[in-house]
Motif scaffolding. Structure first.
Motif, PDB file in Angstrom:
ATOM      1  N   GLU A  62     -14.933  -2.969   5.050  1.00  0.00           N
ATOM      2  CA  GLU A  62     -13.629  -2.416   4.328  1.00  0.00           C
ATOM      3  C   GLU A  62     -12.666  -3.659   3.897  1.00  0.00           C
ATOM      4  N   TRP A  66     -12.077  -4.496  -0.243  1.00  0.00           N
ATOM      5  CA  TRP A  66     -10.551  -4.742  -0.537  1.00  0.00           C
ATOM      6  C   TRP A  66     -10.464  -6.081  -1.258  1.00  0.00           C
ATOM      7  N   LYS A 174     -13.801   3.225  -1.199  1.00  0.00           N
ATOM      8  CA  LYS A 174     -11.960   3.669  -1.210  1.00  0.00           C
ATOM      9  C   LYS A 174     -11.380   2.287  -1.129  1.00  0.00           C
ATOM     10  N   SER A 175     -11.768   1.473   0.021  1.00  0.00           N
ATOM     11  CA  SER A 175     -11.316   0.056  -0.172  1.00  0.00           C
ATOM     12  C   SER A 175     -11.212  -0.829  -1.173  1.00  0.00           C
ATOM     13  N   GLN A 178      -8.659   0.493  -3.402  1.00  0.00           N
ATOM     14  CA  GLN A 178      -7.515   0.002  -2.939  1.00  0.00           C
ATOM     15  C   GLN A 178      -7.217  -1.215  -3.375  1.00  0.00           C
ATOM     16  N   SER A 181      -6.452  -1.390  -7.053  1.00  0.00           N
ATOM     17  CA  SER A 181      -5.097  -1.039  -7.473  1.00  0.00           C
ATOM     18  C   SER A 181      -4.155  -1.774  -6.574  1.00  0.00           C
ATOM     19  N   TYR A 182      -4.623  -2.637  -5.595  1.00  0.00           N
ATOM     20  CA  TYR A 182      -3.757  -3.325  -4.738  1.00  0.00           C
ATOM     21  C   TYR A 182      -2.719  -2.955  -4.280  1.00  0.00           C
ATOM     22  N   ARG A 183      -2.902  -1.915  -3.444  1.00  0.00           N
ATOM     23  CA  ARG A 183      -1.972  -1.392  -2.517  1.00  0.00           C
ATOM     24  C   ARG A 183      -2.601  -0.665  -1.233  1.00  0.00           C
ATOM     25  N   ASP A 184      -1.853  -0.652  -0.393  1.00  0.00           N
ATOM     26  CA  ASP A 184      -2.319  -0.024   0.852  1.00  0.00           C
ATOM     27  C   ASP A 184      -2.119   1.481   0.791  1.00  0.00           C
ATOM     28  N   TRP A 185      -3.330   2.085   0.922  1.00  0.00           N
ATOM     29  CA  TRP A 185      -3.299   3.657   1.217  1.00  0.00           C
ATOM     30  C   TRP A 185      -3.364   4.040   2.619  1.00  0.00           C
TER      31      TRP A 185
END
Length: 186
Positions: A62, A66, A174-175, A178, A181-185
């Motif tokens: 993950e 990312w 999913k990572s 994320q 879209s560079y944000r932490d979900w």
């Protein structure tokens, strides 16, 4: 994809990038450096910078997904005077330092690659009167630059998400999204 098409696509991908490709078990393989990784200042005979050798096998977990996603969204390659890849970089807003630190941490821990980041500011205000500022994150190394070129394309208009990313297990994919879209979900 039906099985014969998937096998053909995998064979084509291996031919396209024979030294660095994704195996079915989700590992980046065969990333190896053979040249010296130290650069010397000839005037003082001191080492100026150190380019670490990337690990030969890098599990795509993950965190790696990312970082790949962040690079896909905000990254480019750095190049030498011959216009050949000699590393990768991302450029993000100056208020996003935590993303720069996370990206560099992943590059060091998962890829064994050194990097750095620095802040920059435009010399003149934009049309709204604000000063533009950003962070540039650099990870040097010919092989990592070539890997990103071959797997993701060169230039923002030519970037593509390779099929092996799309085929990753859902939590890892999913990572990547994320990071993209560079944000932490949560």
């Amino acid at each position: 994809w039906d099985q014969p098409t998937k096998e053909l696509a995998e064979e084509a991908r291996k031919e396209y990038c024979p030294y660095a490709h994704i195996e079915h078990d989700g590992k980046i393989c065969k990333i190896q450096e053979t040249k010296s990784n130290k650069k010397r200042d000839m005037r003082k005979d001191q080492i100026l910078s150190y380019y670490s050798q990337p690990y030969a096998t890098i599990p795509v977990d993950e965190e790696v997904a990312w970082a790949l996603g962040l690079w896909f969204a905000e990254g480019s390659r750095s190049q030498n005077h011959k216009k050949l890849a000699n590393g990768i970089r991302i450029t993000i807003g100056s208020h996003e330092e935590h993303y720069a630190k996370r990206f560099l941490h992943i590059m060091k821990e998962k890829f064994n690659l050194n990097g750095n980041y620095y802040f920059s500011e435009s010399p003149n205000p934009n049309k709204s009167g604000y000063m533009n500022s950003w962070i540039s994150v650099n990870v040097n190394g010919r092989l990592i630059g070539e890997f990103f070129d071959k797997e993701f394309g060169i230039g923002c208009k030519n970037k593509k998400i390779p099929q092996w990313i799309i085929d990753l297990p859902r939590p890892i994919l999913k990572s990547f999204i994320q990071g993209e879209s560079y944000r932490d979900w949560e």
